[in-house]
Motif scaffolding. Structure first.
Motif, PDB file in Angstrom:
ATOM      1  N   CYS A   1      -2.909  -5.490  -0.823  1.00  0.00           N
ATOM      2  CA  CYS A   1      -1.983  -5.195  -1.921  1.00  0.00           C
ATOM      3  C   CYS A   1      -0.524  -5.470  -1.542  1.00  0.00           C
ATOM      4  O   CYS A   1       0.319  -5.686  -2.401  1.00  0.00           O
ATOM      5  CB  CYS A   1      -2.133  -3.740  -2.352  1.00  0.00           C
ATOM      6  SG  CYS A   1      -1.624  -2.569  -1.070  1.00  0.00           S
TER       7      CYS A   1
ATOM      8  N   CYS B   1       0.126   3.213   2.511  1.00  0.00           N
ATOM      9  CA  CYS B   1      -1.112   2.484   2.215  1.00  0.00           C
ATOM     10  C   CYS B   1      -1.956   3.261   1.192  1.00  0.00           C
ATOM     11  O   CYS B   1      -2.351   4.396   1.444  1.00  0.00           O
ATOM     12  CB  CYS B   1      -1.905   2.269   3.500  1.00  0.00           C
ATOM     13  SG  CYS B   1      -3.473   1.442   3.181  1.00  0.00           S
TER      14      CYS B   1
ATOM     15  N   CYS C   1       2.509  -2.327   2.145  1.00  0.00           N
ATOM     16  CA  CYS C   1       3.049  -2.085   3.484  1.00  0.00           C
ATOM     17  C   CYS C   1       4.244  -2.986   3.812  1.00  0.00           C
ATOM     18  O   CYS C   1       5.013  -2.680   4.717  1.00  0.00           O
ATOM     19  CB  CYS C   1       1.953  -2.259   4.530  1.00  0.00           C
ATOM     20  SG  CYS C   1       0.969  -3.738   4.298  1.00  0.00           S
TER      21      CYS C   1
ATOM     22  N   CYS D   1      -8.877  -3.045   3.818  1.00  0.00           N
ATOM     23  CA  CYS D   1      -7.548  -3.492   3.378  1.00  0.00           C
ATOM     24  C   CYS D   1      -7.703  -4.334   2.113  1.00  0.00           C
ATOM     25  O   CYS D   1      -8.431  -5.320   2.094  1.00  0.00           O
ATOM     26  CB  CYS D   1      -6.867  -4.304   4.476  1.00  0.00           C
ATOM     27  SG  CYS D   1      -5.320  -5.037   3.920  1.00  0.00           S
TER      28      CYS D   1
HETATM   29  S1  SF4 Z   1      -0.844  -1.196   2.076  1.00  0.00           S
HETATM   30 FE1  SF4 Z   1      -1.123  -2.892   3.503  1.00  0.00          FE
HETATM   31  S2  SF4 Z   1      -2.728  -2.156   4.888  1.00  0.00           S
HETATM   32 FE2  SF4 Z   1      -2.843  -0.846   3.061  1.00  0.00          FE
HETATM   33  S3  SF4 Z   1      -4.344  -1.843   1.717  1.00  0.00           S
HETATM   34 FE3  SF4 Z   1      -2.328  -2.626   1.122  1.00  0.00          FE
HETATM   35  S4  SF4 Z   1      -2.098  -4.524   2.310  1.00  0.00           S
HETATM   36 FE4  SF4 Z   1      -3.767  -3.363   3.274  1.00  0.00          FE
END
Ligand code: SF4
Ligand code: SF4
Length: 437
Positions: A26, A84, A29, A23
């Motif tokens: 970012c 993701c 989500c 993870c």
């Molecule tokens: S979208 Fe959410 S789960 Fe996926 S890498 Fe980014 S922070 Fe992590």
């Protein structure tokens, strides 16, 4: 560094340590998470819970009941996995985290009663007669008028409004024989996976599914020794019962030579297709899901033209219908066009799309009781989008969504029916028999 062996979070490690590490925080989500949308707390979305998982895994935090509740604050809707950028499935990590908590604290008695006795040991089916009688005597309506669901909170009140079909006095598996032959030479042999809800309360779905398969010319086998799919146990962190269910169901179906295994429950289908292969290392058990089809997937893929010929020909004014994409059908199985294809061939209906049809309804198994305000708020948003379409019927393919959505609609006194796609299809086929002959 991982924790010492006696504190080892072995289930998270075994299945998903690599996901937690990947993870990149970012926050993509956040934008899609229905829980985060409601409470704007980092613990609501996948990133926050993954950070928590990482801290647990590396011994920076000790598990406790507060953390347990944070892991329960997830609908397992899989929406975060879809956006993701590094391809994680955070919902699977959270299911494993729940399993760690069950391993550590066991389940409270009420959860144990529901998941282990009613679903795991199949006791729900032995309550079918009682549920049938209570439904016929309108005891659920009486309980509602006496405000009994209020004791259990908002979600219980909403669910007490859910529309139930007539419930037969015996479970579906007791009412139907193990082997059913079509009227003509069989075009193939399929197995039918019933599922708990459709063995007891929502038997209308199982009946419609089996009748359509027979009408198309299939020999249908309904193994008596099948059980709950195990997905509820997966979601509740009871991996022990889940593994028992994988073995039970695999041996129930593998003793037959089947062209396909058909299921009409979105949750059960995603359990068989998605969870079984992940939760077992034995190839023999992994492969059951490879031959599993959701009923709408199977019918749209193989029999759309045959079904068109079975539709009624008399022209009537079309009823507006809308379709809700259950997370376990759309996101976990990639099935969204197929039920719509079936709805479009039904002459009685005109399909009108609701806004955000793929947004979760907020049921999420135990979530609806743990987080009643959030669940109710999500259900109300879904209700509004349905209302805005002007539809008289909502079609869907999941018993959990059916209870949640019909409860929300009826609680507001709306004259909108909630039905499984396959029940609508079977009604059309029956009308077709009357009008075509
Ligand atoms: S979208 Fe959410 S789960 Fe996926 S890498 Fe980014 S922070 Fe992590
Ligand atoms: S599975 Fe759904 S509810 Fe759970 S964190 Fe992901 S988007 Fe949010």
């Amino acid at each position: 560094m991982s924790t010492s062996s006696e504190n080892s979070l072995s289930l998270i490690e075994e299945y998903y340590e690599e996901q937690i590490i990947r993870c990149m925080k970012c926050g993509m989500c956040q934008s899609i998470c229905p829980v985060y949308y409601e409470d704007s707390l980092e613990t609501g979305c996948a990133r926050g819970k993954l950070a928590l998982s990482e801290a647990l895994l590396h011994g920076k935090l000790e598990p406790n009941h507060k953390i347990e509740m944070i892991f329960n604050k997830c609908l397992l809707c899989h929406a975060c996995a879809q956006v993701c950028p590094v391809g994680l499935s955070p919902d699977k990590v959270f299911a494993a985290a729940r399993a760690e908590m069950v391993k550590r604290y066991d389940m409270p008695w009420i959860k144990s009663l529901i998941y282990r006795k009613l679903l795991g040991e199949g006791k729900l089916s032995s309550l079918t007669g009682t549920l049938s009688l209570a439904n016929r005597l309108k005891l659920f309506v009486l309980a509602r008028s006496l405000s009994i669901p209020k004791i259990f909170g908002k979600s219980a009140i909403r669910l007490s409004f859910a529309t139930l079909p007539d419930i037969p006095s015996k479970p579906f598996l007791d009412r139907f024989p193990e082997l059913l032959e079509p009227n003509s030479k069989p075009i193939g042999t399929v197995g039918y996976f019933v599922g708990c809800a459709q063995n007891s309360v929502f038997q209308d779905v199982s009946e419609a599914s089996v009748n359509i398969l027979l009408a198309l010319g299939y020999r249908v086998i309904i193994p008596k020794d099948q059980g709950c799919c195990g997905f509820p146990h997966y979601g509740a962190g009871d991996f022990e019962t889940l593994k028992q269910k994988i073995i039970q169901n695999s041996s129930a179906f593998k003793k037959y030579k089947l062209d396909a295994i058909i299921i009409s429950c979105a949750t059960g289908g995603s359990g068989l297709k998605d969870v079984y292969p992940e939760m077992t290392k034995e190839d023999n058990l992994k492969t059951l899901g490879a031959n599993v089809y959701d009923i709408s997937e199977f019918l749209a893929l193989k029999h759309l033209d045959d079904l068109k010929k079975m539709m009624p020909t008399d022209k009537k004014e079309k009823i507006k219908i809308t379709y809700h994409d259950a997370c376990h059908l759309n996101r976990l199985q990639g099935i969204s066009s197929q039920p719509r294809q079936l709805l479009r061939i039904m002459p009685s209906y005109e399909l009108v799309e609701m806004e955000n049809s793929t947004k979760c309804c907020g049921e999420g198994g135990g979530f609806t009781f743990y987080y009643q305000d959030i669940s109710s708020s999500i259900a109300n948003r879904k209700k509004e989008t349905i209302k805005n379409t002007g539809a008289k019927v909502v079609a869907l393919g999941c018993p959990g969504c059916r209870a949640q959505i019909s409860g929300a609609l009826k609680q507001e006194g709306l004259d909108i029916d909630t039905k499984h796609t396959v029940c609508l299809l079977w009604d059309e086929i029956k009308k077709g028999k009357d009008s075509n002959f």
